[in-house]
Motif scaffolding. Structure first.
Motif, PDB file in Angstrom:
ATOM      1  N   TYR A 107       0.694  -1.264  -0.199  1.00 56.92           N
ATOM      2  CA  TYR A 107      -0.028  -0.123   0.019  1.00 56.92           C
ATOM      3  C   TYR A 107       0.888   1.264   0.037  1.00 56.92           C
ATOM      4  O   TYR A 107       1.746   1.186   0.625  1.00 56.92           O
ATOM      5  N   ASP A 122      -5.701  -1.309  -2.998  1.00 50.53           N
ATOM      6  CA  ASP A 122      -6.933  -1.001  -3.303  1.00 50.53           C
ATOM      7  C   ASP A 122      -7.380   0.189  -2.608  1.00 50.53           C
ATOM      8  O   ASP A 122      -6.996   0.889  -1.605  1.00 50.53           O
ATOM      9  N   GLU A 123      -8.298   1.039  -3.441  1.00 49.71           N
ATOM     10  CA  GLU A 123      -8.857   2.258  -3.022  1.00 49.71           C
ATOM     11  C   GLU A 123      -9.471   2.305  -1.812  1.00 49.71           C
ATOM     12  O   GLU A 123      -9.727   3.053  -0.891  1.00 49.71           O
ATOM     13  N   GLY A 124     -10.158   1.128  -1.504  1.00 49.64           N
ATOM     14  CA  GLY A 124     -10.848   0.579  -0.071  1.00 49.64           C
ATOM     15  C   GLY A 124      -9.921   0.907   0.961  1.00 49.64           C
ATOM     16  O   GLY A 124     -10.372   1.126   2.015  1.00 49.64           O
ATOM     17  N   ILE A 125      -8.508   1.095   1.039  1.00 47.44           N
ATOM     18  CA  ILE A 125      -7.807   1.473   1.835  1.00 47.44           C
ATOM     19  C   ILE A 125      -8.006   2.723   2.559  1.00 47.44           C
ATOM     20  O   ILE A 125      -7.839   2.992   3.735  1.00 47.44           O
ATOM     21  N   ILE A 126      -8.528   3.687   1.610  1.00 48.32           N
ATOM     22  CA  ILE A 126      -8.953   4.917   2.336  1.00 48.32           C
ATOM     23  C   ILE A 126      -9.863   4.813   3.287  1.00 48.32           C
ATOM     24  O   ILE A 126      -9.766   5.492   4.197  1.00 48.32           O
ATOM     25  N   ASP A 127     -11.016   4.081   2.944  1.00 46.26           N
ATOM     26  CA  ASP A 127     -12.244   3.885   3.901  1.00 46.26           C
ATOM     27  C   ASP A 127     -11.572   3.450   5.363  1.00 46.26           C
ATOM     28  O   ASP A 127     -11.925   3.525   6.366  1.00 46.26           O
ATOM     29  N   ALA A 128     -10.822   2.244   5.059  1.00 42.80           N
ATOM     30  CA  ALA A 128     -10.026   1.574   6.310  1.00 42.80           C
ATOM     31  C   ALA A 128      -9.446   2.616   7.089  1.00 42.80           C
ATOM     32  O   ALA A 128      -9.501   2.506   8.522  1.00 42.80           O
ATOM     33  N   ASN A 130      -9.952   5.858   7.223  1.00 42.60           N
ATOM     34  CA  ASN A 130     -10.816   6.798   7.715  1.00 42.60           C
ATOM     35  C   ASN A 130     -11.653   6.136   8.955  1.00 42.60           C
ATOM     36  O   ASN A 130     -12.206   6.906   9.892  1.00 42.60           O
ATOM     37  N   LYS A 131     -11.797   4.907   9.136  1.00 41.76           N
ATOM     38  CA  LYS A 131     -12.666   4.132  10.188  1.00 41.76           C
ATOM     39  C   LYS A 131     -11.711   3.984  11.476  1.00 41.76           C
ATOM     40  O   LYS A 131     -12.055   3.638  12.395  1.00 41.76           O
TER      41      LYS A 131
END
Length: 418
Positions: A107, A122-128, A130-131
């Motif tokens: 990443y 993966d772009e989903g790392i941004i959500d991870a 932020n959480k």
């Protein structure tokens, strides 16, 4: 995104990254720089890695890059001098950093202005990120700082080095002393965040290599490549800041015009120019800025900028090798200075006065100088930071000792020292 939101995201990203066995953050702390690509890079997770000691390290790095035309982040230890020159070190190594370590991250997050980009993963790392719930880390450190030199021994050693200068062995040497702690218990990320808040610098960084940590507030760039241009920015010349604005401005003027500081700086500029000629298109080495004065929270620094056009027949890894270790941390002539460093310093430098940074897929790179940095081996619970300065014929040993303490002041404060 505003600055507060970006700052919060950065903290969360760092907390997530530090859970991984290997991570690296390179943070400019919003200092403007014509050569930097991003404000901050945060890399974590290992896709590929190389770990090797001096001997064939640079050629191994070259092969590693050829096999992985990708982003890579890594460490170049000062001990690679034993590969670039016929040198050895007999001092004990308490920290046990590898001489060379690079990894291709799973990443990679880049921050630029108010933008956040996922360069790898993966772009989903941004959500991870932020959480992430920010932990209330305590930066309180359980350490008892000791020194390899007391003031008297330091002054005596400086005088011995000046005897070498009088004999004509060298005309400048960077002499450093180690502050250390055994049985040190720290939270490396919390210490980094506090140090970065107290002393934000343009080449700051946090590098975790399994149980080894570099916690850095370095203001110095070693070497940068942008396209076919190489840029080096050695620091030589330091002055303590004042809280009085008028006095602080006068200190800057005095530093700029100091014959002693200019002499120290120009010696290293000449050394860097000589190092760059090994990789340059003939006639392209130039001094872009001489004796520039730059201001940081604790100190003003004299920084010069030297550049050249990279010879297309020279591999960029060889360009790094041709300038390593950096002149600002060795002295001149370089080989003799390094021999005297090993004779008179009382510990192995290891990662200190080496470099860490990143290489982009197209072969551009940016590497700092590991100064104003805490090195920590969490397995051995050994903590170390080193400080030094340029010893010349005109240097006053007592002033050099006080300058060491000034350079160590932010780290001592974070670690709860004097």
């Amino acid at each position: 995104m505003n600055k507060t939101t970006i700052s919060l995201f950065k903290q969360k990203a760092m907390q997530l990254a530090s859970i991984y066995e290997v991570c690296c953050c390179l943070d400019s702390n919003n200092y403007t720089d014509p050569y930097s690509q991003y404000d901050c890079l945060i890399a974590f997770g290992v896709q590929e890695e190389i770990k090797i000691n001096a001997g064939e390290a640079f050629s191994a790095l070259k092969s590693f890059h050829e096999s992985n035309k990708d982003w890579m982040f890594g460490l170049l230890s000062y001990e690679l001098k034993n590969e670039t020159e016929q040198l050895t070190t007999n001092h004990e190594d308490q920290l046990e950093f590898p001489d060379l370590y690079f990894f291709v991250p799973k990443y990679l997050i880049a921050l630029q202005g108010d933008e956040i980009k996922v360069l790898k993963g993966d772009e989903g790392i941004i959500d991870a990120i932020n959480k992430v719930s920010l932990a209330n880390f305590s930066s309180s450190a359980d350490v008892k700082i000791e020194s390899r030199f007391d003031k008297k021994n330091y002054i005596n050693t400086v005088e011995k080095l000046q005897a070498h200068i009088k004999r004509g062995d060298i005309y400048e040497v960077n002499f450093c002393q180690e502050f250390f702690a055994n049985n040190a218990k720290i939270n490396p990320l919390a210490i980094y965040q506090e140090l970065n808040e107290l002393s934000p610098t343009p080449f700051a960084g946090f590098f975790k290599i399994y149980n080894h940590y570099i916690i850095s507030a370095t203001p110095e760039r070693f070497l940068c490549k942008r396209g076919n241009q190489l840029i080096s920015q050695p620091i030589k010349g330091t002055a303590k800041r004042s809280t009085d604005l008028i006095e602080d401005e006068q200190i800057k003027i005095n530093l700029k015009s100091s014959i002693k500081e200019q002499a120290e700086n120009v010696m290293i500029v000449d050394l860097v120019r000589n190092d760059l000629t090994k990789s340059a298109v003939q006639g392209t080495v130039q001094v872009d800025e001489l004796f520039g004065i730059y201001t940081f929270p604790q100190v003003h620094q004299m920084i010069s900028t030297i550049s050249c056009e990279l010879n297309p027949e020279v591999h960029f890894v060889d360009a790094i090798k041709n300038t390593f270790p950096m002149g600002s941390m060795t002295g001149a002539p370089k080989i003799k200075a390094m021999q005297l460093i090993d004779t008179y310093e009382r510990n192995k430098r290891g990662a200190f006065s080496g470099s860490f940074g990143c290489i982009s897929p197209d072969g551009d790179f940016d590497f700092n100088v590991i100064i104003r940095s805490i090195l920590y081996n969490s397995n051995r619970q050994y903590l170390s930071f080193q400080v030094g300065g340029a010893i010349t014929y005109a240097a006053k040993a007592e002033d050099e000792y006080e300058e060491c303490l000034l350079k160590a002041s932010a780290i001592l404060k974070v670690l709860g020292g004097v």
